[in-house]
Design an enzyme around this catalytic site. Structure first.
Site, PDB file in Angstrom:
ATOM      1  N   ILE A  12       1.918  31.046  16.415  1.00 60.35           N
ATOM      2  CA  ILE A  12       1.915  31.781  17.682  1.00 60.35           C
ATOM      3  C   ILE A  12       1.615  30.822  18.837  1.00 60.35           C
ATOM      4  O   ILE A  12       2.254  30.873  19.892  1.00 60.35           O
ATOM      5  CB  ILE A  12       0.912  32.957  17.637  1.00 60.35           C
ATOM      6  CG1 ILE A  12       1.278  33.898  16.475  1.00 60.35           C
ATOM      7  CG2 ILE A  12       0.928  33.738  18.964  1.00 60.35           C
ATOM      8  CD1 ILE A  12       0.273  35.000  16.203  1.00 60.35           C
ATOM      9  N   ASP A  58     -10.932  19.051  16.083  1.00 62.89           N
ATOM     10  CA  ASP A  58     -11.367  20.233  15.344  1.00 62.89           C
ATOM     11  C   ASP A  58     -12.419  20.952  16.191  1.00 62.89           C
ATOM     12  O   ASP A  58     -13.438  20.356  16.541  1.00 62.89           O
ATOM     13  CB  ASP A  58     -11.961  19.789  13.999  1.00 62.89           C
ATOM     14  CG  ASP A  58     -12.118  20.947  13.044  1.00 62.89           C
ATOM     15  OD1 ASP A  58     -12.606  22.019  13.483  1.00 62.89           O
ATOM     16  OD2 ASP A  58     -11.737  20.796  11.870  1.00 62.89           O
ATOM     17  N   SER A 124      -6.695  41.168  16.534  1.00 58.25           N
ATOM     18  CA  SER A 124      -5.730  41.780  15.616  1.00 58.25           C
ATOM     19  C   SER A 124      -5.932  43.284  15.522  1.00 58.25           C
ATOM     20  O   SER A 124      -7.057  43.785  15.629  1.00 58.25           O
ATOM     21  CB  SER A 124      -5.934  41.154  14.236  1.00 58.25           C
ATOM     22  OG  SER A 124      -5.277  41.911  13.250  1.00 58.25           O
ATOM     23  N   TYR A 149     -11.783  38.114   7.048  1.00 57.83           N
ATOM     24  CA  TYR A 149     -10.883  37.788   8.169  1.00 57.83           C
ATOM     25  C   TYR A 149     -10.974  38.871   9.246  1.00 57.83           C
ATOM     26  O   TYR A 149     -11.191  38.574  10.431  1.00 57.83           O
ATOM     27  CB  TYR A 149      -9.430  37.659   7.668  1.00 57.83           C
ATOM     28  CG  TYR A 149      -8.418  37.795   8.778  1.00 57.83           C
ATOM     29  CD1 TYR A 149      -8.192  36.759   9.670  1.00 57.83           C
ATOM     30  CD2 TYR A 149      -7.718  38.993   8.961  1.00 57.83           C
ATOM     31  CE1 TYR A 149      -7.300  36.908  10.716  1.00 57.83           C
ATOM     32  CE2 TYR A 149      -6.823  39.146  10.006  1.00 57.83           C
ATOM     33  CZ  TYR A 149      -6.608  38.098  10.875  1.00 57.83           C
ATOM     34  OH  TYR A 149      -5.719  38.255  11.915  1.00 57.83           O
ATOM     35  N   LYS A 153     -12.556  38.939  13.403  1.00 58.16           N
ATOM     36  CA  LYS A 153     -11.906  39.398  14.644  1.00 58.16           C
ATOM     37  C   LYS A 153     -12.814  40.394  15.375  1.00 58.16           C
ATOM     38  O   LYS A 153     -12.943  40.357  16.600  1.00 58.16           O
ATOM     39  CB  LYS A 153     -10.529  40.003  14.351  1.00 58.16           C
ATOM     40  CG  LYS A 153      -9.527  38.992  13.835  1.00 58.16           C
ATOM     41  CD  LYS A 153      -9.276  37.875  14.845  1.00 58.16           C
ATOM     42  CE  LYS A 153      -8.422  36.754  14.316  1.00 58.16           C
ATOM     43  NZ  LYS A 153      -8.365  35.580  15.194  1.00 58.16           N
ATOM     44  N   TYR A 177      -3.073  41.890  18.253  1.00 63.96           N
ATOM     45  CA  TYR A 177      -1.674  41.803  17.828  1.00 63.96           C
ATOM     46  C   TYR A 177      -1.426  42.779  16.698  1.00 63.96           C
ATOM     47  O   TYR A 177      -2.242  42.900  15.779  1.00 63.96           O
ATOM     48  CB  TYR A 177      -1.318  40.431  17.254  1.00 63.96           C
ATOM     49  CG  TYR A 177      -1.759  39.225  18.023  1.00 63.96           C
ATOM     50  CD1 TYR A 177      -1.920  39.251  19.407  1.00 63.96           C
ATOM     51  CD2 TYR A 177      -1.986  38.026  17.349  1.00 63.96           C
ATOM     52  CE1 TYR A 177      -2.303  38.105  20.087  1.00 63.96           C
ATOM     53  CE2 TYR A 177      -2.361  36.889  18.020  1.00 63.96           C
ATOM     54  CZ  TYR A 177      -2.528  36.936  19.383  1.00 63.96           C
ATOM     55  OH  TYR A 177      -2.913  35.798  20.044  1.00 63.96           O
ATOM     56  N   PHE A 178      -0.240  43.352  16.707  1.00 65.72           N
ATOM     57  CA  PHE A 178       0.222  44.069  15.516  1.00 65.72           C
ATOM     58  C   PHE A 178       0.880  43.026  14.604  1.00 65.72           C
ATOM     59  O   PHE A 178       0.257  42.000  14.381  1.00 65.72           O
ATOM     60  CB  PHE A 178       1.043  45.308  15.944  1.00 65.72           C
ATOM     61  CG  PHE A 178       0.071  46.409  16.360  1.00 65.72           C
ATOM     62  CD1 PHE A 178      -0.709  46.268  17.514  1.00 65.72           C
ATOM     63  CD2 PHE A 178      -0.159  47.504  15.561  1.00 65.72           C
ATOM     64  CE1 PHE A 178      -1.683  47.213  17.856  1.00 65.72           C
ATOM     65  CE2 PHE A 178      -1.120  48.464  15.898  1.00 65.72           C
ATOM     66  CZ  PHE A 178      -1.875  48.311  17.040  1.00 65.72           C
ATOM     67  N   ASN A 199       2.636  37.214   3.844  1.00 66.15           N
ATOM     68  CA  ASN A 199       3.167  38.217   4.776  1.00 66.15           C
ATOM     69  C   ASN A 199       4.614  38.580   4.426  1.00 66.15           C
ATOM     70  O   ASN A 199       5.338  37.795   3.818  1.00 66.15           O
ATOM     71  CB  ASN A 199       3.066  37.710   6.220  1.00 66.15           C
ATOM     72  CG  ASN A 199       1.621  37.542   6.648  1.00 66.15           C
ATOM     73  OD1 ASN A 199       1.161  36.430   6.874  1.00 66.15           O
ATOM     74  ND2 ASN A 199       0.885  38.625   6.728  1.00 66.15           N
ATOM     75  N   ASP A 298      -4.479  47.399   1.855  1.00 69.45           N
ATOM     76  CA  ASP A 298      -3.412  47.731   2.819  1.00 69.45           C
ATOM     77  C   ASP A 298      -3.635  49.115   3.418  1.00 69.45           C
ATOM     78  O   ASP A 298      -3.989  50.057   2.707  1.00 69.45           O
ATOM     79  CB  ASP A 298      -2.038  47.728   2.128  1.00 69.45           C
ATOM     80  CG  ASP A 298      -1.382  46.364   2.152  1.00 69.45           C
ATOM     81  OD1 ASP A 298      -1.872  45.488   2.880  1.00 69.45           O
ATOM     82  OD2 ASP A 298      -0.379  46.188   1.437  1.00 69.45           O
TER      83      ASP A 298
HETATM   84  C1  UD1 Z   1      -2.453  42.266   8.007  1.00 70.92           C
HETATM   85  C2  UD1 Z   1      -3.196  42.784   9.215  1.00 70.92           C
HETATM   86  C3  UD1 Z   1      -2.971  41.892  10.377  1.00 70.92           C
HETATM   87  C4  UD1 Z   1      -3.301  40.467  10.006  1.00 70.92           C
HETATM   88  C5  UD1 Z   1      -2.412  40.059   8.866  1.00 70.92           C
HETATM   89  C6  UD1 Z   1      -2.731  38.632   8.475  1.00 70.92           C
HETATM   90  C7  UD1 Z   1      -3.427  45.218   9.326  1.00 70.92           C
HETATM   91  C8  UD1 Z   1      -2.813  46.508   9.771  1.00 70.92           C
HETATM   92  N1  UD1 Z   1      -2.708  44.097   9.585  1.00 70.92           N
HETATM   93  O1  UD1 Z   1      -1.110  42.467   8.224  1.00 70.92           O
HETATM   94  O2  UD1 Z   1      -3.776  42.285  11.437  1.00 70.92           O
HETATM   95  O3  UD1 Z   1      -3.117  39.626  11.105  1.00 70.92           O
HETATM   96  O4  UD1 Z   1      -2.691  40.899   7.772  1.00 70.92           O
HETATM   97  O5  UD1 Z   1      -2.069  38.271   7.299  1.00 70.92           O
HETATM   98  O6  UD1 Z   1      -4.480  45.187   8.764  1.00 70.92           O
HETATM   99  N2  UD1 Z   1       4.339  43.646   1.910  1.00 70.92           N
HETATM  100  C9  UD1 Z   1       5.102  43.805   0.775  1.00 70.92           C
HETATM  101  N3  UD1 Z   1       5.379  42.678   0.040  1.00 70.92           N
HETATM  102  C10 UD1 Z   1       4.927  41.437   0.369  1.00 70.92           C
HETATM  103  C11 UD1 Z   1       4.143  41.294   1.542  1.00 70.92           C
HETATM  104  C12 UD1 Z   1       3.856  42.426   2.292  1.00 70.92           C
HETATM  105  O7  UD1 Z   1       5.530  44.902   0.437  1.00 70.92           O
HETATM  106  O8  UD1 Z   1       5.211  40.474  -0.367  1.00 70.92           O
HETATM  107  C13 UD1 Z   1       4.041  44.823   2.731  1.00 70.92           C
HETATM  108  C14 UD1 Z   1       2.559  45.112   2.903  1.00 70.92           C
HETATM  109  O9  UD1 Z   1       2.076  45.916   1.862  1.00 70.92           O
HETATM  110  C15 UD1 Z   1       2.533  45.812   4.266  1.00 70.92           C
HETATM  111  C16 UD1 Z   1       3.707  45.144   5.020  1.00 70.92           C
HETATM  112  O10 UD1 Z   1       4.543  44.582   4.020  1.00 70.92           O
HETATM  113  O11 UD1 Z   1       2.830  47.159   4.119  1.00 70.92           O
HETATM  114  C17 UD1 Z   1       3.257  44.058   5.969  1.00 70.92           C
HETATM  115  O12 UD1 Z   1       2.415  43.164   5.265  1.00 70.92           O
HETATM  116  P1  UD1 Z   1       1.926  41.778   5.884  1.00 70.92           P
HETATM  117  O13 UD1 Z   1       3.079  41.049   6.470  1.00 70.92           O
HETATM  118  O14 UD1 Z   1       1.115  41.088   4.852  1.00 70.92           O
HETATM  119  O15 UD1 Z   1       1.021  42.205   7.118  1.00 70.92           O
HETATM  120  P2  UD1 Z   1      -0.230  43.233   7.169  1.00 70.92           P
HETATM  121  O16 UD1 Z   1      -0.887  43.314   5.870  1.00 70.92           O
HETATM  122  O17 UD1 Z   1       0.229  44.459   7.836  1.00 70.92           O
END
Ligand code: UD1
Length: 338
Positions: A12, A58, A124, A149, A153, A177-178, A199, A298
Site C-alpha cells: 500500500i 527500522d 483496518s 494483529y 490496530k 481499510y476494508f 489473502n 473469519d
Molecule cells: C482480514 C481482515 C483485514 C486484514 C486482513 C489481513 C477482517 C474483516 N478483515 O481480511 O482487516 O487487514 O485480514 O490479512 O477481519 N478466502 C478463501 N480462500 C483463501 C483466502 C481467503 O476462501 O485462500 C476467503 C476468506 O475466508 C474471506 C475472503 O476470502 O472470506 C477474504 O479473505 P482475506 O483476503 O484473507 O481477507 P480477510 O480475512 O477478509
C-alpha cells in the site's frame, strides 16, 4: 512540502508514494525492507519520473529514528505503514506483532507528538469484528479482537487518540481499510506476498498462473446469497488516493477535532464466489477451486458505509471489482514474466 512514508516500499505504501508524488509532495521513505525489495524504488521512479528519498531504517530502532528526525526536522506529514499484517502469523508470534506494530508506533509518536505534524494511521476494518449492522459505519462498536494483529490496530488507534488529547497541535486520522486488492495500472508496483499467500486475491492470481494448484474457498455455509463470506474489496490505487485526501484535510485544517477515523471501502460487498467469477471474466481464465471448511476467525460479512469518507474527504472509490482484479492479474503476469 515534505511527507514521510514509513513502510513506503510495501504494497500500500508504494501506491501512496506514487499518488503523493503526482500531487507534488516531496516524499521521504523509510523502510526496513523486511517484506519488500529495494527494486520498488526504481519502479516508483519509472511511474512518476521522480525518485523519492529513501533511508533503510527500522522504526523499532529508537536511536536511528531520533537521528532521522534531527536530519528531517521539516517533515509536515507522516503516513505510517511500517507494520506487520498477517493475521495467522500474529497468532503464532504475538510479541513480534506487538513490537512491530505497537513499540514502533510509540517510538514514532515520541519524536513528533509535540510538533505540528499531521499523522495518517493505517488501520483496518478488522477492529469491528463481526459488526451487528451492515453496512458498517464508523460508529459501530469495536469488538474484542480475533487476533494479536487486530488487537494492534485497536490499541494503535487508542494510543494515537490519547496522544492527540494532550497535544492539540498534533493531528491524526486513522483510515480503516476494508480489503485492499489490485495493482497500479502500469503493473510496475503491486502486492508480492512472501511464501504462500493468506489473502484471497493473491491466492487466486497465483493459482491462475500455475504457482498454486487449487484455491480453497473457506466455507459455503454462511448465511449469505451464495453461502460464501462477503467482503468489501477496494482497489489499492483508490485506497492510496484516500490517504492523499486525508492528508489534505489535515494540512488545510478542515478537521474540527484532532483525531478522526474513516472507513475506506467501496461500500459494496462481494462473496468469494463473486470474486472468482469476476476474476474469470477479467482474466479470461478458468479458476481451479474447491469448497472446504470455514477458516477460523473469519467474519461472515463486512462492507463499509462510506458516507463519512465521501463527504469529509471528498473521496469515493472509482474502480470496479473487475477492473481491480484485472490489475491484479496484469501484475501477477508481469511478475512471473508471462
Ligand atoms: C482480514 C481482515 C483485514 C486484514 C486482513 C489481513 C477482517 C474483516 N478483515 O481480511 O482487516 O487487514 O485480514 O490479512 O477481519 N478466502 C478463501 N480462500 C483463501 C483466502 C481467503 O476462501 O485462500 C476467503 C476468506 O475466508 C474471506 C475472503 O476470502 O472470506 C477474504 O479473505 P482475506 O483476503 O484473507 O481477507 P480477510 O480475512 O477478509
Amino acid at each position: 512540502m515534505k511527507i514521510l512514508v514509513t513502510g513506503g516500499l510495501g504494497y500500500i505504501g508504494s501506491h501512496v508514494v506514487v499518488e503523493l508524488q503526482e500531487q507534488g509532495y516531496d516524499v521521504v521513505i523509510i523502510d526496513n525492507l523486511s517484506n519488500t525489495s529495494i527494486d520498488v524504488l526504481d519502479n516508483i521512479n519509472s511511474i512518476t519520473g521522480l525518485k523519492p528519498k529513501f533511508e533503510q531504517l527500522d522504526v523499532r530502532d529508537k536511536t536511528e529514528l531520533s537521528e532521522f528526525f534531527k536530519r528531517h526536522h521539516d517533515i509536515e506529514g507522516i503516513i505510517h505503514f511500517a507494520a506487520s499484517k498477517a493475521v495467522g502469523e500474529s497468532v503464532e508470534k504475538p510479541l513480534l506483532y506487538y513490537e512491530n506494530n505497537i513499540n514502533a508506533l510509540v517510538y514514532l509518536l515520541q519524536n513528533i507528538q509535540d510538533k505540528k505534524v499531521n499523522f495518517i494511521f493505517s488501520s483496518s476494518c478488522t477492529v469491528y469484528g463481526q459488526a451487528d449492522d451492515l453496512p458498517i459505519t464508523e460508529n459501530a462498536p469495536i469488538k474484542a479482537a480475533e487476533s494479536p494483529y487486530g488487537n494492534t490496530k485497536q490499541i494503535g488507534e487508542e494510543i494515537i487518540q490519547d496522544t492527540c488529547k494532550v497535544n492539540p497541535n498534533f493531528k491524526a486520522i486513522a483510515l480503516r481499510y476494508f480489503n485492499p486488492i489490485g495493482a497500479h495500472d502500469s503493473a510496475l508496483i503491486g502486492e508480492l506476498p512472501l511464501g504462500v499467500p493468506q489473502n484471497l486475491v493473491p491466492y487466486i492470481t497465483q493459482t491462475a498462473i500455475g504457482l498454486r494448484e487449487q484455491l480453497s474457498v473457506y466455507g459455503d455455509d454462511y448465511p449469505t446469497r451464495d453461502g460464501t463470506a462477503i467482503r468489501d474489496y477496494i482497489h489499492v490505487v483508490d485506497l492510496a488516493k484516500a490517504h492523499v485526501s486525508a492528508l489534505s484535510r489535515l494540512l488545510e485544517k478542515k478537521a474540527k477535532v484532532n483525531f478522526e477515523v474513516f472507513n475506506v471501502g467501496t461500500g459494496e460487498g462481494s462473496t468469494v464466489i463473486e470474486v472468482i467469477t469476476a476474476f474469470e471474466k477479467a482474466s479470461g481464465q478458468k479458476l481451479n477451486y474447491k469448497i472446504v471448511g470455514r477458516r477460523a476467525g473469519d467474519v461472515v460479512e463486512a462492507f463499509a458505509q462510506t458516507d463519512k469518507v465521501n463527504s469529509a474527504l471528498g473521496w469515493k472509490s472509482q474502480y470496479s471489482l473487475e477492473e481491480a482484479l484485472a490489475s491484479s492479474w496484469a501484475w501477477e503476469k508481469k511478475v512471473r514474466g508471462k
